[in-house]
Design a protein around this motif. Structure first.
Motif, PDB file in Angstrom:
ATOM      1  N   ILE A 139      11.328  -5.362   2.582  1.00  0.00           N
ATOM      2  CA  ILE A 139      10.973  -5.137   3.983  1.00  0.00           C
ATOM      3  C   ILE A 139      12.136  -5.485   4.891  1.00  0.00           C
ATOM      4  CG2 ILE A 139       9.541  -6.022   5.877  1.00  0.00           C
ATOM      5  CD1 ILE A 139       7.248  -6.275   3.827  1.00  0.00           C
ATOM      6  N   THR A 178      11.510  -2.382  10.639  1.00  0.00           N
ATOM      7  CA  THR A 178      10.393  -2.416   9.700  1.00  0.00           C
ATOM      8  C   THR A 178       9.696  -3.763   9.732  1.00  0.00           C
ATOM      9  OG1 THR A 178      11.548  -0.848   8.269  1.00  0.00           O
ATOM     10  CG2 THR A 178       9.745  -2.102   7.286  1.00  0.00           C
ATOM     11  N   LEU A 196       5.659  -4.454  11.110  1.00  0.00           N
ATOM     12  CA  LEU A 196       4.593  -4.936  10.237  1.00  0.00           C
ATOM     13  C   LEU A 196       3.905  -6.189  10.780  1.00  0.00           C
ATOM     14  CD1 LEU A 196       6.304  -4.365   6.762  1.00  0.00           C
ATOM     15  CD2 LEU A 196       4.363  -3.126   7.715  1.00  0.00           C
ATOM     16  N   LEU A 211      -2.111  -0.503   7.091  1.00  0.00           N
ATOM     17  CA  LEU A 211      -0.875   0.262   7.209  1.00  0.00           C
ATOM     18  C   LEU A 211      -0.490   0.430   8.678  1.00  0.00           C
ATOM     19  CD1 LEU A 211       0.978   1.765   5.119  1.00  0.00           C
ATOM     20  CD2 LEU A 211      -0.168   3.868   5.850  1.00  0.00           C
ATOM     21  N   THR A 232       0.224  -6.041  10.311  1.00  0.00           N
ATOM     22  CA  THR A 232      -0.084  -6.033   8.881  1.00  0.00           C
ATOM     23  C   THR A 232      -0.023  -7.443   8.312  1.00  0.00           C
ATOM     24  OG1 THR A 232       0.779  -3.790   8.635  1.00  0.00           O
ATOM     25  CG2 THR A 232       0.615  -5.125   6.631  1.00  0.00           C
ATOM     26  N   ALA A 264       5.665  -0.083   3.893  1.00  0.00           N
ATOM     27  CA  ALA A 264       4.606  -0.475   4.821  1.00  0.00           C
ATOM     28  C   ALA A 264       3.363  -0.969   4.097  1.00  0.00           C
ATOM     29  CB  ALA A 264       4.249   0.705   5.724  1.00  0.00           C
TER      30      ALA A 264
END
Length: 470
Positions: A150, A158, A162, A286, A165, A430
């Motif tokens: 990641i 990225t 996230l 996601l 998430t 992801a």
């Protein structure tokens, strides 16, 4: 001070000033020039220094506990990365003419193979480290095994994208750890890339660049000469400005790609809820940005096949993407929680060393064996991207091959089509943290190890054999 539209707007203005400060610090600092440290990273570091995490903790506060900045301004910056990453990923393939798959594979196959080996291997290293050390001895969440890929290949965008998430799987500290790792990988990556460039040129490992001292000062400062400014347009107008600005049209297509991505994501969530939500949750966690990238591909395919006018210029899209990336990196670093990194300092150091070690090993040991020609020129781009930024990878290719004598730059561009949709910020990146939670770290380790080995064997016995035959 309360959040208002005026405060939000002013926060963007201050962020712009920080980026300008970062640019001028870089222009007047030879060390930063020689190692090609991005201005956005410097701007973020200045914001972090002047904000609540450093000045604020020292008791030097002009507003609340925000250091030089009001806390509400820092809160605005904190929300920016999660939004800007959608713009960045929606811009990846807009304005591109997609090549035939066979032609792209012929040119970019070695780089595709090496980039996938590097990326999937980061899961193997990260999950193994988490299973053996980080979880048993430091009580870290199993999803920490996904942090390397990641942060290193995915980068700041990225990692920041996230945020929700990480929170949804109970790994809130993963956000700051990921941004911290992305910062370390970017700084170390550009420095190592320059060091490797000098080493390779002097040892005869490069086929194009023979003297690293040939890199001119303007390139180190990332400035164009007056002649280059005339030759390098920032983009071409595709619409008549008296009716609608070209920039406006391009922003609209980016927005359309994001909207399509949002519709796709909601559709996937609905399917998951109807079919298997009781057993496994992936799409529910996601983020939007990988689907925004898919939306961009769909938009561009439609334009290529059904619109006879060239309404999207790649240069303009790249300028919008670059602005979003600069703002994202600066705001992400400026709002980094040093407390979280301090609480997990030893795991953070172990992850950093493991990620850097894997990248260097892959570059020096594996790349020469899977690249049939121009191994250094090709692999240095993937190494730069694998340590944080696609732009860093392209910069290193340009330094190693300034006149595009090798297939490295073209191969790097084609490689993105086969990489970014999957890893490096794509669907797998992801979904990786939720997948570790859903199926367990051991099955995830087995899957990623098999895939990594597959790419290695393909590189050695297919492309490596071509090199031996030549």
């Amino acid at each position: 001070m309360e959040l208002s539209p005026e405060v939000a707007g002013f926060s963007l203005l201050i962020l712009g000033i920080l980026l300008l400060i970062g640019k001028w610090i870089r222009v007047f600092t030879p060390f930063l020039q020689n190692y090609f440290v991005p201005s956005s990273l410097i701007a973020g570091a200045v914001g972090l220094l002047l904000g609540p995490e450093i000045l604020g903790r020292l008791g030097i506060n002009f507003f609340d506990k925000g250091g030089v900045f009001p806390q509400v301004m820092v809160d605005v910056w904190d929300t920016l990365p999660g939004m800007l990453i959608n713009v960045i990923f929606a811009s990846l393939f807009l304005g591109m003419t997609f090549p035939k798959l066979r032609d792209a594979w012929e040119i970019a196959g070695p780089q595709i193979t090496f980039a996938h080996f590097l990326s999937w291997g980061q899961y193997v290293v990260g999950i193994t480290l988490t299973l053996l050390i980080l979880t048993p001895f430091f009580g870290m969440h199993p999803a920490a095994g996904a942090l390397l890929e990641i942060s290193f290949v995915g980068g700041h965008g990225t990692a920041a994208g996230l945020s929700d998430t990480f929170a949804s799987i109970g790994f809130e500290e993963g956000l700051d750890l990921a941004i911290g790792l992305a910062t370390i990988s970017l700084v170390v990556g550009v420095m190592l890339s320059v060091a490797l460039l000098n080493w390779a040129a002097r040892k005869g490992e490069t086929e194009v660049l023979k003297d690293p001292d040939d890199i001119d000062e303007d390139r180190k400062k990332v400035l164009f000469s007056k002649e280059e400014q005339q030759e390098e347009p920032a983009g071409r107008q595709t619409t008549r400005s008296e009716f609608i600005e070209t920039l406006t049209v391009h922003f609209g297509y980016i927005a359309l790609a994001i909207a399509i991505g949002y519709a796709l994501l909601q559709g996937l969530i609905w399917i998951e809820e109807q079919l298997w939500i009781e057993q496994i949750e992936v799409f529910t966690h996601l983020p939007l940005f990988p689907l925004a990238m898919v939306g961009a591909v769909l938009v561009q395919l439609f334009l290529n096949n059904f619109v006879k006018y060239n309404v999207v210029d790649r240069g303009v899209i790249s300028r919008i993407q670059g602005l979003a990336l600069d703002m994202l990196i600066a705001s992400a670093i400026a709002t980094l929680s040093l407390t979280v990194i301090g609480d997990y300092l030893i795991p953070f150091i172990l992850l950093s060393v493991a990620g850097i070690g894997w990248s260097v090993f892959s570059f020096l040991v594996v790349a020469p064996r899977v690249m049939p020609d121009y191994w250094f020129e090709r692999a240095i781009g993937d190494f730069g991207q694998g340590m944080g930024l696609s732009a860093a990878g392209l910069l290193m290719i340009k330094l190693a091959d300034p006149d595009d004598e090798s297939p490295a730059k073209e191969g790097f561009s084609y490689k993105q089509l086969f990489l970014d949709l999957i890893v490096g910020g794509g669907i797998v990146t992801a979904a990786s943290a939720p997948l570790i939670v859903a199926i367990g770290p051991v099955p995830m380790l087995i899957i990623t190890a098999v895939i990594t080995l597959g790419w290695l064997l393909l590189g050695i016995f297919h492309f490596g054999r071509k090199k031996a035959e030549d």
